[in-house]
Design a protein around this motif. Structure first.
Motif, mmCIF file in Angstrom:
data_model
loop_
_atom_site.group_PDB
_atom_site.id
_atom_site.type_symbol
_atom_site.label_atom_id
_atom_site.label_comp_id
_atom_site.label_asym_id
_atom_site.label_seq_id
_atom_site.Cartn_x
_atom_site.Cartn_y
_atom_site.Cartn_z
ATOM 1 N N ILE A 1 0.782 -36.763 -10.448
ATOM 2 C CA ILE A 1 0.981 -36.313 -11.820
ATOM 3 C C ILE A 1 1.611 -34.932 -11.822
ATOM 4 C CG2 ILE A 1 -0.131 -35.861 -14.028
ATOM 5 C CD1 ILE A 1 -2.406 -37.673 -13.132
ATOM 6 N N ILE A 2 2.823 -34.838 -12.322
ATOM 7 C CA ILE A 2 3.519 -33.555 -12.448
ATOM 8 C C ILE A 2 3.171 -32.975 -13.815
ATOM 9 C CG2 ILE A 2 5.760 -32.416 -12.515
ATOM 10 C CD1 ILE A 2 6.795 -34.592 -10.656
ATOM 11 N N LEU A 3 2.372 -31.926 -13.811
ATOM 12 C CA LEU A 3 1.848 -31.354 -15.047
ATOM 13 C C LEU A 3 2.818 -30.401 -15.717
ATOM 14 C CD1 LEU A 3 -1.748 -30.660 -13.710
ATOM 15 C CD2 LEU A 3 -1.020 -32.556 -15.164
ATOM 16 N N ASP A 4 3.546 -29.622 -14.926
ATOM 17 C CA ASP A 4 4.460 -28.638 -15.507
ATOM 18 C C ASP A 4 5.526 -28.282 -14.485
ATOM 19 O OD1 ASP A 4 5.510 -26.912 -17.405
ATOM 20 O OD2 ASP A 4 4.285 -25.222 -16.761
ATOM 21 N N GLN A 5 6.727 -28.040 -14.978
ATOM 22 C CA GLN A 5 7.842 -27.636 -14.125
ATOM 23 C C GLN A 5 8.592 -26.504 -14.814
ATOM 24 O OE1 GLN A 5 10.458 -30.855 -13.079
ATOM 25 N NE2 GLN A 5 11.857 -29.568 -11.912
ATOM 26 N N ARG A 6 8.839 -25.417 -14.061
ATOM 27 C CA ARG A 6 9.448 -24.221 -14.648
ATOM 28 C C ARG A 6 10.679 -23.785 -13.852
ATOM 29 N NH1 ARG A 6 4.178 -24.064 -14.289
ATOM 30 N NH2 ARG A 6 4.208 -22.942 -12.307
ATOM 31 N N SER A 7 11.723 -23.405 -14.588
ATOM 32 C CA SER A 7 12.949 -22.871 -13.991
ATOM 33 C C SER A 7 13.241 -21.513 -14.625
ATOM 34 C CB SER A 7 14.138 -23.813 -14.222
ATOM 35 O OG SER A 7 13.915 -25.072 -13.617
ATOM 36 N N LYS A 8 13.458 -20.513 -13.786
ATOM 37 C CA LYS A 8 13.727 -19.165 -14.288
ATOM 38 C C LYS A 8 14.951 -18.571 -13.591
ATOM 39 C CE LYS A 8 8.856 -18.152 -15.319
ATOM 40 N NZ LYS A 8 7.717 -17.232 -15.044
ATOM 41 N N ARG A 9 15.597 -17.661 -14.301
ATOM 42 C CA ARG A 9 16.744 -16.929 -13.751
ATOM 43 C C ARG A 9 16.694 -15.508 -14.296
ATOM 44 N NH1 ARG A 9 23.032 -19.050 -13.904
ATOM 45 N NH2 ARG A 9 24.035 -17.158 -13.118
ATOM 46 N N ARG A 10 16.678 -14.544 -13.401
ATOM 47 C CA ARG A 10 16.558 -13.155 -13.844
ATOM 48 C C ARG A 10 17.417 -12.257 -12.975
ATOM 49 N NH1 ARG A 10 13.586 -9.591 -10.992
ATOM 50 N NH2 ARG A 10 12.447 -10.357 -9.160
ATOM 51 N N THR A 11 17.642 -11.036 -13.466
ATOM 52 C CA THR A 11 18.390 -10.040 -12.706
ATOM 53 C C THR A 11 17.529 -9.498 -11.571
ATOM 54 O OG1 THR A 11 19.675 -9.411 -14.659
ATOM 55 C CG2 THR A 11 19.597 -7.830 -12.834
ATOM 56 N N ALA A 12 18.081 -9.499 -10.362
ATOM 57 C CA ALA A 12 17.336 -9.009 -9.203
ATOM 58 C C ALA A 12 17.786 -7.609 -8.788
ATOM 59 C CB ALA A 12 17.502 -9.961 -8.019
ATOM 60 N N THR A 13 19.084 -7.345 -8.862
ATOM 61 C CA THR A 13 19.622 -6.050 -8.423
ATOM 62 C C THR A 13 20.719 -5.599 -9.374
ATOM 63 O OG1 THR A 13 19.199 -6.686 -6.121
ATOM 64 C CG2 THR A 13 20.615 -4.766 -6.491
ATOM 65 N N VAL A 14 20.731 -4.300 -9.686
ATOM 66 C CA VAL A 14 21.776 -3.701 -10.525
ATOM 67 C C VAL A 14 22.491 -2.636 -9.701
ATOM 68 C CG1 VAL A 14 22.272 -2.429 -12.647
ATOM 69 C CG2 VAL A 14 20.448 -4.141 -12.611
ATOM 70 N N SER A 15 23.823 -2.630 -9.761
ATOM 71 C CA SER A 15 24.605 -1.678 -8.994
ATOM 72 C C SER A 15 24.546 -0.285 -9.622
ATOM 73 C CB SER A 15 26.058 -2.152 -8.901
ATOM 74 O OG SER A 15 26.659 -2.118 -10.191
ATOM 75 N N GLY A 16 25.125 0.686 -8.932
ATOM 76 C CA GLY A 16 25.138 2.054 -9.440
ATOM 77 C C GLY A 16 25.921 2.202 -10.725
ATOM 78 N N SER A 17 26.841 1.260 -10.985
ATOM 79 C CA SER A 17 27.625 1.300 -12.219
ATOM 80 C C SER A 17 26.976 0.483 -13.331
ATOM 81 C CB SER A 17 29.037 0.768 -11.954
ATOM 82 O OG SER A 17 28.987 -0.538 -11.411
ATOM 83 N N ALA A 18 25.668 0.162 -13.150
ATOM 84 C CA ALA A 18 24.887 -0.571 -14.147
ATOM 85 C C ALA A 18 25.393 -1.987 -14.359
ATOM 86 C CB ALA A 18 24.867 0.183 -15.479
ATOM 87 N N ARG A 19 25.986 -2.577 -13.326
ATOM 88 C CA ARG A 19 26.427 -3.969 -13.386
ATOM 89 C C ARG A 19 25.493 -4.828 -12.535
ATOM 90 N NH1 ARG A 19 32.741 -4.634 -12.385
ATOM 91 N NH2 ARG A 19 32.207 -6.662 -13.317
ATOM 92 N N ILE A 20 25.289 -6.050 -12.969
ATOM 93 C CA ILE A 20 24.431 -6.969 -12.221
ATOM 94 C C ILE A 20 25.110 -7.341 -10.908
ATOM 95 C CG2 ILE A 20 23.303 -9.224 -12.237
ATOM 96 C CD1 ILE A 20 23.240 -9.067 -15.274
#
Length: 201
Positions: free
Chosen positions: A99-118
């Motif tokens: 029984i698969i009760l719940d499945q989650r997918s996430k995507r987030r920013t991990a690192t930002v450069s010195g110029s504030a770019r992902i």
């Protein structure tokens, strides 16, 4: 007078060395590498990194998920059948129910450069599941499988970056299946009858 084809050839060379093009090629190359790895794994008969160990106590199983036959369920069905485990369409015909009760997918920013770019993003896939026996007893308590991946993000080529993320998620789905199969190894071990139980009147 310069020959037209020489001018076109030089113009092509100049465009080839433009930096944005190099970035697009780098992302495309990474995506191609992941795709080739995915195809290689899928053609190896599911015997890489633990897929060779079938759940010993399970002969048949029914898979229940609120998301129906999604990608994870299809991967599970394929892996179990490759291990000679019968995947039933009816829960009443199976020894166990996954029984698969719940499945989650996430995507987030991990690192930002010195110029504030992902510069890097993190993908996360997780699934909560349990296994019950045909008599309704719990064969495997609530468990969670989780996979995380970090990949390079290119704001100059969003399409290629998204393609890479999709390929990574496919690979992560297989990692989730691998973890679930490994947990299924424990099913039946604690409930298997002992020698004294087998000889008792």
């Amino acid at each position: 007078m310069k020959r037209p084809y020489l001018f076109a050839h030089r113009l092509f060379d100049l465009r080839l060395f433009e930096r944005p093009l190099f970035k697009r090629k780098a992302v495309a190359l990474r995506a191609l590498t992941i795709l080739l790895t995915t195809l290689l794994i899928s053609n190896c008969g599911w015997h890489l990194r633990g897929y060779g160990n079938a759940p010993q106590a399970i002969n048949s199983i029914y898979i229940s998920s609120k998301n129906g036959g999604n990608a994870l369920v299809r991967e599970l069905e394929r892996a179990l059948r490759a291990q000679d485990v019968a995947v039933k369409d009816n829960a009443n015909e199976a020894e166990y129910g996954l029984i698969i009760l719940d499945q989650r997918s996430k995507r987030r920013t991990a690192t930002v450069s010195g110029s504030a770019r992902i510069s890097e993003q993190e993908l996360s896939e997780s699934v909560d599941f349990t296994v019950v026996a045909s008599d309704g007893s719990t064969a495997l308590p609530l468990s969670t499988a989780t996979v995380d991946r970090i990949f390079e993000y290119n704001e100059d080529n969003i399409l290629a970056t998204d393609d890479e993320a999709r390929l990574l998620r496919s690979e992560m789905q297989r990692d989730l299946v691998r973890q679930i199969l490994n947990r299924l190894q424990a099913v039946g071990r604690s409930t298997a009858p002992t020698s004294s139980d087998a000889t008792a009147p």
